[in-house]
Motif scaffolding. Sequence first.
Motif, short mmCIF file in Angstrom:
data_model
loop_
_atom_site.label_atom_id
_atom_site.label_comp_id
_atom_site.label_asym_id
_atom_site.label_seq_id
_atom_site.Cartn_x
_atom_site.Cartn_y
_atom_site.Cartn_z
N SER A 247 0.86 -1.20 0.00
CA SER A 247 0.00 0.00 0.00
C SER A 247 0.88 1.23 0.00
O SER A 247 2.10 1.11 0.16
N LEU A 248 0.26 2.42 -0.20
CA LEU A 248 1.03 3.65 -0.35
C LEU A 248 0.32 4.81 0.34
O LEU A 248 -0.90 4.76 0.54
N VAL A 249 1.09 5.85 0.66
CA VAL A 249 0.46 7.10 1.09
C VAL A 249 1.04 8.24 0.25
O VAL A 249 2.21 8.20 -0.16
N GLU A 250 0.21 9.22 -0.02
CA GLU A 250 0.67 10.41 -0.74
C GLU A 250 0.63 11.59 0.21
O GLU A 250 -0.39 11.81 0.89
N TYR A 251 1.72 12.33 0.27
CA TYR A 251 1.76 13.55 1.08
C TYR A 251 1.42 14.75 0.20
O TYR A 251 1.41 14.66 -1.03
N GLN A 252 1.17 15.89 0.84
CA GLN A 252 0.68 17.03 0.07
C GLN A 252 1.73 17.67 -0.83
O GLN A 252 1.40 18.47 -1.71
N ASP A 253 3.00 17.29 -0.64
CA ASP A 253 4.03 17.78 -1.57
C ASP A 253 4.15 16.89 -2.81
O ASP A 253 5.03 17.11 -3.64
N GLY A 254 3.29 15.87 -2.91
CA GLY A 254 3.35 14.98 -4.08
C GLY A 254 4.22 13.75 -3.87
O GLY A 254 4.27 12.88 -4.74
N SER A 255 4.92 13.68 -2.73
CA SER A 255 5.71 12.47 -2.46
C SER A 255 4.79 11.30 -2.16
O SER A 255 3.86 11.43 -1.37
N VAL A 256 5.06 10.18 -2.80
CA VAL A 256 4.29 8.97 -2.55
C VAL A 256 5.23 7.93 -1.93
O VAL A 256 6.25 7.60 -2.52
N LEU A 257 4.88 7.45 -0.74
CA LEU A 257 5.70 6.45 -0.07
C LEU A 257 4.96 5.12 -0.01
O LEU A 257 3.78 5.08 0.34
N ALA A 258 5.69 4.08 -0.35
CA ALA A 258 5.08 2.75 -0.35
C ALA A 258 5.90 1.82 0.53
O ALA A 258 7.07 2.09 0.83
N GLN A 259 5.27 0.75 0.96
CA GLN A 259 6.01 -0.33 1.60
C GLN A 259 5.92 -1.53 0.68
O GLN A 259 4.83 -1.89 0.21
N LEU A 260 7.07 -2.13 0.38
CA LEU A 260 7.12 -3.28 -0.51
C LEU A 260 7.65 -4.48 0.24
O LEU A 260 8.34 -4.34 1.26
N GLY A 261 7.39 -5.65 -0.27
CA GLY A 261 7.95 -6.86 0.32
C GLY A 261 7.35 -8.08 -0.32
O GLY A 261 6.35 -7.99 -1.04
#
Length: 387
Positions: A247-261
């Motif tokens: 899954s992923l989250v998007e911050y208001q600066d446009g950065s998208v962070l995901a967790q992979l595995g």
Amino acid sequence: MKHISLLGSTGSIGVNVLAIVRQFLEHYKIVALAAGTNVQLLAAQIIEFQPELVSVCDEQRAAGLAGLLPYDCPTRIVFGEEGNNLVATLPKAQITVSAMVGAAGLLPTLAAIAAGKDIGLANKETLVMAGRIVMAAVLKKGVRLLPIDSEHSAIFQALEAGQKKDLKKIILTASGGPFLGMSREQLQMVSRAHALKHPNWTMGRKVSIDSATLMNKGLEVIEAKWLFDVEVEAIEVVVHPQSIVHSLVEYQDGSVLAQLGIPDMRIPIAYALSYPQRLPLQLPSLNLAQCANLQFQEPDNDSFPALQLAFSAIRRGGVLPAVLNAANEVAVEAFLAAEIRFPQIAETVARTMAIVNEGSDTSLSDILQADGEARWVARRLVQESLF
Ligand code: MG
């Protein structure tokens, strides 16, 4: 040494929790177990982990379990709802892992929170049915609610990289299940065996069927709304058949962070048990080159209407998510008993939601009443469809 009470020890999550404990006996001790009907496996777990207390679903199974244990086994055996509550709240336990299937997980999880336990939450129905009440209790008691669902563990981890106020969007990934790409007509004919065969994860029967209908993702949207305190509009679902991006989250600066595995439930389970530390699980590394193409696509709401039913239930709020969940449990059982066809699972849920009276989600008794009413209505609808 962290003391763990485990609700649902013989299920797919429960067995993986015990695998982690077995791997890290210097960190964890099982003090109590609760299971439903699988007394054979529970007996083996008792002999291996020597908990103080265990619970099974009824008195008959409690007697059967006692017969499988050595006569000098010191483990105390209890049963039923009361037994589950004793396991959930055992004074020695620091964390209660809630891994029972379905609505049965709600009351013992609430009891554990009231007793001041941290919670490792695998039972998403707890938040689907009573998210408002559960989160208020968590806040009041100052306990930690640590997600074990892989998507929510991913979001939880990605949220540690930023601040809540800067969060723009949560993006839940869905594998799409075994029937991805099929039309409504094709889904009329699918078999139970095929529905139970998830392409990436090995899971219990209920969650396997929920994955095939996409109801699992719908329940996870509701779970995410409560767990992370976000608006429904800030939650999106994207189908990702490889189940590598959890899954992923998007911050208001446009950065998208995901967790992979790699898709292995021991990863989110271990993180919930060891948070904020990480355990050396010694699993194979994720090999991105070998995964080759990671694909993403929009969910097919026409073939899989369950996801939108869940969005509609949480938008309208009140007891509707509990109604959705209860009707779904009945419909999944009916499908597994070959009483209805696959598309009728979502149909049964939709029709039940249209019939059961709405009510407020601030009262547990209203929620439980709606749950009971929805089960009754859904069973009637299943019966009618049989003739
Ligand atoms: Mg999940």
